[in-house]
Design a protein around this motif. Sequence first.
Motif, mmCIF file in Angstrom:
data_model
loop_
_atom_site.group_PDB
_atom_site.id
_atom_site.type_symbol
_atom_site.label_atom_id
_atom_site.label_comp_id
_atom_site.label_asym_id
_atom_site.label_seq_id
_atom_site.Cartn_x
_atom_site.Cartn_y
_atom_site.Cartn_z
ATOM 1 N N GLN A 88 1.058 -1.141 0.594
ATOM 2 C CA GLN A 88 -0.085 0.125 -0.451
ATOM 3 C C GLN A 88 0.910 1.637 0.018
ATOM 4 O O GLN A 88 1.856 1.455 0.794
ATOM 5 C CB GLN A 88 -0.871 0.038 1.420
ATOM 6 C CG GLN A 88 -1.700 -0.998 1.731
ATOM 7 C CD GLN A 88 -2.225 -1.327 0.639
ATOM 8 O OE1 GLN A 88 -3.117 -0.846 -0.335
ATOM 9 N NE2 GLN A 88 -3.640 -2.896 1.110
ATOM 10 N N GLN A 101 10.396 7.908 1.850
ATOM 11 C CA GLN A 101 9.930 8.057 2.525
ATOM 12 C C GLN A 101 10.525 7.155 3.147
ATOM 13 O O GLN A 101 10.880 7.255 4.291
ATOM 14 C CB GLN A 101 8.238 7.895 2.087
ATOM 15 C CG GLN A 101 7.325 8.844 2.180
ATOM 16 C CD GLN A 101 7.353 10.141 2.777
ATOM 17 O OE1 GLN A 101 6.728 9.188 4.499
ATOM 18 N NE2 GLN A 101 6.924 10.633 3.268
ATOM 19 N N SER B 5 14.458 12.012 11.282
ATOM 20 C CA SER B 5 13.882 12.313 9.186
ATOM 21 C C SER B 5 12.046 11.117 9.943
ATOM 22 O O SER B 5 11.507 11.476 8.290
ATOM 23 C CB SER B 5 14.272 10.782 8.502
ATOM 24 O OG SER B 5 15.429 9.889 9.208
ATOM 25 N N LEU B 6 12.041 10.491 10.481
ATOM 26 C CA LEU B 6 10.306 10.032 10.346
ATOM 27 C C LEU B 6 9.857 11.464 11.057
ATOM 28 O O LEU B 6 8.174 11.120 9.963
ATOM 29 C CB LEU B 6 10.122 8.653 11.922
ATOM 30 C CG LEU B 6 10.443 8.292 12.255
ATOM 31 C CD1 LEU B 6 10.426 7.136 13.242
ATOM 32 C CD2 LEU B 6 10.123 6.844 11.395
ATOM 33 N N ASN B 9 9.684 12.894 7.399
ATOM 34 C CA ASN B 9 8.469 12.294 6.136
ATOM 35 C C ASN B 9 7.065 12.849 6.452
ATOM 36 O O ASN B 9 6.651 12.540 5.744
ATOM 37 C CB ASN B 9 8.506 10.630 6.788
ATOM 38 C CG ASN B 9 9.815 10.253 5.761
ATOM 39 O OD1 ASN B 9 10.470 10.786 5.371
ATOM 40 N ND2 ASN B 9 10.194 8.068 6.475
ATOM 41 N N ILE B 12 6.556 16.077 5.344
ATOM 42 C CA ILE B 12 6.109 15.488 3.705
ATOM 43 C C ILE B 12 5.210 15.473 3.466
ATOM 44 O O ILE B 12 4.633 15.748 2.879
ATOM 45 C CB ILE B 12 7.197 15.248 3.459
ATOM 46 C CG1 ILE B 12 8.791 15.410 3.226
ATOM 47 C CG2 ILE B 12 6.882 14.768 1.680
ATOM 48 C CD1 ILE B 12 9.787 14.794 2.794
ATOM 49 N N LYS B 13 4.504 14.301 4.318
ATOM 50 C CA LYS B 13 3.347 13.699 3.962
ATOM 51 C C LYS B 13 1.758 14.571 3.886
ATOM 52 O O LYS B 13 0.888 14.869 3.106
ATOM 53 C CB LYS B 13 2.487 12.381 4.652
ATOM 54 C CG LYS B 13 3.529 11.020 3.934
ATOM 55 C CD LYS B 13 2.968 9.870 5.400
ATOM 56 C CE LYS B 13 4.648 9.450 5.822
ATOM 57 N NZ LYS B 13 4.039 8.389 6.855
ATOM 58 N N SER B 16 2.297 17.055 1.361
ATOM 59 C CA SER B 16 1.729 16.850 -0.441
ATOM 60 C C SER B 16 -0.222 16.637 -0.433
ATOM 61 O O SER B 16 0.217 16.600 -1.280
ATOM 62 C CB SER B 16 2.225 15.106 -0.045
ATOM 63 O OG SER B 16 3.592 15.368 0.338
ATOM 64 N N ARG B 17 -0.500 16.950 0.243
ATOM 65 C CA ARG B 17 -1.707 17.016 0.212
ATOM 66 C C ARG B 17 -2.653 18.109 -0.038
ATOM 67 O O ARG B 17 -2.256 19.518 0.222
ATOM 68 C CB ARG B 17 -2.409 16.651 2.015
ATOM 69 C CG ARG B 17 -2.437 15.189 2.410
ATOM 70 C CD ARG B 17 -2.467 14.058 1.852
ATOM 71 N NE ARG B 17 -3.886 13.901 1.742
ATOM 72 C CZ ARG B 17 -3.969 12.726 2.334
ATOM 73 N NH1 ARG B 17 -3.825 12.346 3.296
ATOM 74 N NH2 ARG B 17 -5.836 12.431 2.336
ATOM 75 N N GLU B 132 -3.929 6.107 7.435
ATOM 76 C CA GLU B 132 -2.693 5.210 7.205
ATOM 77 C C GLU B 132 -3.252 4.062 6.898
ATOM 78 O O GLU B 132 -2.912 2.921 6.386
ATOM 79 C CB GLU B 132 -1.360 5.461 7.920
ATOM 80 C CG GLU B 132 -0.927 7.216 7.555
ATOM 81 C CD GLU B 132 0.367 6.653 7.068
ATOM 82 O OE1 GLU B 132 1.285 5.414 7.336
ATOM 83 O OE2 GLU B 132 1.113 7.512 7.241
ATOM 84 N N LYS B 135 -5.551 3.510 4.524
ATOM 85 C CA LYS B 135 -5.586 3.169 3.484
ATOM 86 C C LYS B 135 -4.004 2.308 3.616
ATOM 87 O O LYS B 135 -3.684 1.457 1.851
ATOM 88 C CB LYS B 135 -4.756 4.117 2.566
ATOM 89 C CG LYS B 135 -5.382 5.890 2.667
ATOM 90 C CD LYS B 135 -5.644 5.889 1.377
ATOM 91 C CE LYS B 135 -6.823 7.346 1.078
ATOM 92 N NZ LYS B 135 -5.974 8.320 1.818
ATOM 93 N N GLY B 136 -3.373 1.337 4.643
ATOM 94 C CA GLY B 136 -3.114 0.334 4.294
ATOM 95 C C GLY B 136 -1.379 0.854 4.424
ATOM 96 O O GLY B 136 -1.047 -0.312 4.240
ATOM 97 N N THR B 137 -1.291 1.611 4.306
ATOM 98 C CA THR B 137 -0.159 2.195 4.320
ATOM 99 C C THR B 137 0.736 1.927 6.033
ATOM 100 O O THR B 137 2.221 1.999 5.799
ATOM 101 C CB THR B 137 0.082 3.441 4.059
ATOM 102 O OG1 THR B 137 -0.602 4.712 5.135
ATOM 103 C CG2 THR B 137 0.104 3.925 1.651
ATOM 104 N N MET B 140 4.072 -0.799 5.510
ATOM 105 C CA MET B 140 4.701 -0.169 5.357
ATOM 106 C C MET B 140 5.942 0.903 6.196
ATOM 107 O O MET B 140 6.939 0.583 6.170
ATOM 108 C CB MET B 140 4.682 0.812 4.005
ATOM 109 C CG MET B 140 3.995 -0.189 2.878
ATOM 110 S SD MET B 140 3.983 -1.094 2.095
ATOM 111 C CE MET B 140 5.017 -0.685 1.080
ATOM 112 N N LEU B 141 5.115 1.404 6.771
ATOM 113 C CA LEU B 141 5.612 2.249 8.305
ATOM 114 C C LEU B 141 5.825 1.408 9.538
ATOM 115 O O LEU B 141 7.595 1.822 9.756
ATOM 116 C CB LEU B 141 4.695 3.199 8.222
ATOM 117 C CG LEU B 141 5.170 4.308 9.127
ATOM 118 C CD1 LEU B 141 6.238 5.521 8.680
ATOM 119 C CD2 LEU B 141 4.582 5.838 9.059
ATOM 120 N N LEU B 142 5.360 0.052 9.893
ATOM 121 C CA LEU B 142 5.679 0.432 11.084
ATOM 122 C C LEU B 142 6.851 -1.017 10.994
ATOM 123 O O LEU B 142 7.291 -1.621 12.130
ATOM 124 C CB LEU B 142 4.137 -0.835 11.935
ATOM 125 C CG LEU B 142 3.159 0.080 12.015
ATOM 126 C CD1 LEU B 142 2.043 -0.378 12.550
ATOM 127 C CD2 LEU B 142 3.519 1.478 13.170
#
Lengths: 316, 319
Positions: A88, A101, B5-6, B9, B12-13, B16-17, B132, B135-137, B140-142
Motif C-alpha cells: 500500500q 519516504q 527523518s520520521l 516524512n 512531507i506527507k 503533499s496533500r 494510514e 489506506k493500509g500504508t 509499510m511504515l511499522l
Amino acid sequence: MTTHTLELKNVTKRIKGKTIVDGLSFSVREGEIFGLLGPNGAGKTTTIRMIVGLISITDGEVLVNNVNVRQNYETAMERVGAIVENPQLYDYMTGYKNLMQYARIMPDVTQERIDEVIKLVDLEYAIHDKVKTYSLGMRQRLGVAQALLHKPNVLILDEPTNGLDPQGIYDLRNYLRLLANNGTSVVVSSHMLAEMQMMCDRVAIIQNGKMVRIDEITNHDEEKDVKVHFHIDGDVHQAKQVLSDGDTSLVLEIIGNELVVETADNKTIADLNRQLVLAGILVVGIQRKTKTLEERFLEMTKKGGNVNEVAIPVNK
Amino acid sequence: MKWLSLLTNEWIKIFSRLRTWFFILIPILIIIGVAVYDKVATDETAHENWKQELTANIEADKKALEDTKKEDGDEFFIEMLESNIKQNEYAIENNISPYEKTTWQYMKDMAPISFLIGLFVIVVAGDIVSSEFSKGTIKMLLIRPYSRWKILLSKLIATLGFAFAMWLVVIVSTWLVGGLAYGFGGIDQTYIVQSEGGQIKEKLIVEYVFANIGLEFIELTVLVALSFMISTLFMSNSVAIGVAMFTMFAGDLVIMLLQDKEWIIYTLFANMDLSVLIDGQNQFIQELTLPFSITVLAVYTMVMLAITFTVFQKRDVKA
Ligand SMILES: Nc1ncnc2c1ncn2[C@@H]1O[C@H](COP(=O)(O)OP(=O)(O)OP(=O)(O)O)[C@@H](O)[C@H]1O
Ligand SMILES: [Mg+2]
C-alpha cells in the motif's frame, strides 16, 4: 555450517480463542529462497505479520539474524525488507517520493542505491508519476523496490507475483535468485504451486496454520514421492496381482494400461521388472515420475483424512 | 538521530496533500478580505463624533435598563446593560475611542479566526493516524526498525508542528494585513473591561493579543491530542473529526444543558474556550479561572496521550 537468518520456534497466533497459526517452526538458511505454500486462509500472511511485528506473537519465538523480534524489535528489523499482502503506497505522492519516504528512515540508503533499485524493478519511466496513476503490477514493482532499498539480508515477500505480468514474474524470479546467490534469504508466500516450484529451494506447506511438511525442491529426492510406471502390453490387472502377491506392502495403482508403483530405489525397480517378466507379462516401458509439487500439495491439503496421515511423519 | 527523518516524512506527507495548502490559504484570504471590505465599506469619518455616539448609546441603554427593571427582566441582561453604560462612560471620560483602528485592534477583532484554525488542525490530526490504517500504508511504515511509539511520536510532533506553524502564519498575516490597512502603531492602545468586582479597567490591547496567542497554543494542543486519540482508537478519521468538532463547537450547548451540575467544570467542554477567561467577560461558568482550566486541560491531554500511545503500541495491525 549453515547459518540461519530467520528462525521460527513454535510460533502460535490465537485471536479470540481461535488458533490461526499453530506451533509453526522452521528455519531459513542464508542464501536460500524459502517458500510458504498453503491454500487461502492457511495462515501465511498471519505468519509473516508476526515475523515483521505487525501483530503480536501469542506463543513461541521469532529470531531474525539471531535477534528476538519480540525483545529487540529495532535491531531485528534493521536488515529486513518486506511486503505484507499488497504493497500500500501513498497515492498522492509520486513513486519516487514514496521510495524517498523509506530511503530516509532506513540506514545507509544512498542516491545511487535508489536509482539502482528503480532501474531494477523497471519503473524508470513512471517513477515521477503519482502512484494513483499506477497499475497493480506497477504498484507491486514499487513495493518490491521499497523492500530492497536497504539491501536486507532477510527479504519477505507475501504473494510477490500478484499482479505482475509474465515478464515481471520472470525478472523477479531471476532477481531473487541473484539475491539469494549473494547471501540474501528470501521468504516468499504463495498459493501458486508451479511458481513456488520454479522459484524456491525449499517449500513449507502450511495448512490450517500447521506445518504439513517442508520439501526440498529438487528433481527426485524423497523416495516416497517417486512413482514408477510400468507400461504393460496385456492384462494390467494380472500384472498388479503378480506384484502384490510378491510384496503385499506395495502401493499399486492402475492408470490405463500403466501399472503405477509407489516406490523405491533402482534395485526394487529392477526386481519388480524381473517378477513381471518371469510371470510372462510384457513390459514395454518403465518410467520414473517424481510427483510434482502441485500433486503433493493437492494431495496433502485436500480435505479429508490423508492430510493428517502425511502430517504425522513430519511431526515426529 | 534517524528519528528526525520520521518527522521529516510526516511533515512531507502533510504538505503533499492539496488540502493542506487550502487550510493555510483560506484563513489568509479571510484576513485580507475582511480588511479590504472594512476599508471599502466603512467611512472613516463616520465615527469622528464618537463621543456623541457613545452618549446616545448610554441614553438608550439607560432607558432599556429602566424598562427591563420595571418588567422584572432577565438579570443577565440587566448586568450587561449596566456594564455597557459604565464602559461607555469610562471611554468618554478617558478619551478611549472604541473605533480607533490599528493592527493590534485588528488582531484582537480577528481572534475568533482561531476556530477555523482549530477546525483545520482537527482534520489533519484526525487523519494522520487513521488514514494510514484505512489506506493500509501503516504496515509499510511499522515494519521499519523503529519502535511503534517513535513512529506515533513523530506523527504527534508533526501535527503539533503543523498546528503551531499554521497559527503563527495566521498571526503574522493578521498583523501584516492589519498594519498595511490601519498602520502598525497602537502598541500602547488600550481597551476597556469590567473586572469581576464590577470595576472598570483599562487594558493594553497587545496584552490581550499575546495572551490569546499563547492560549491558542494550549487549545490547539488539546484539540490535537483529542483528535489524535480518537483517530488512533477508532482508526477512522470521520469519527475523530466529528468528536473533536463536537467538543469544540457544541461545548457551549452541553454546558448550558448541564450547567447546574457541579462536575461540569471538570469536563473538557467547559474548559475548551480559554480566551473568554482572559478578561473574564461573558463567562458562562463563573468558577472557572485560567490556572484552573489550564490544569484541567493538561490532565486531560496527558491522559489522552497515554491512552493513545498504549493502544497504538499493542494493537494488532491487520490493515
Ligand atoms: N483478526 C482476525 N480474526 C479472526 N480470524 C482471523 C483474523 N485474521 C486472520 N484470521 C483468519 O486466519 C486465517 C489465516 O489468514 P491469513 O491471511 O494468514 O491466510 P493466508 O494464508 O495469507 O491466505 P491467502 O492465501 O488468502 O492470502 C484465515 O482463516 C482468517 O480468516
Ligand atoms: Mg495472504
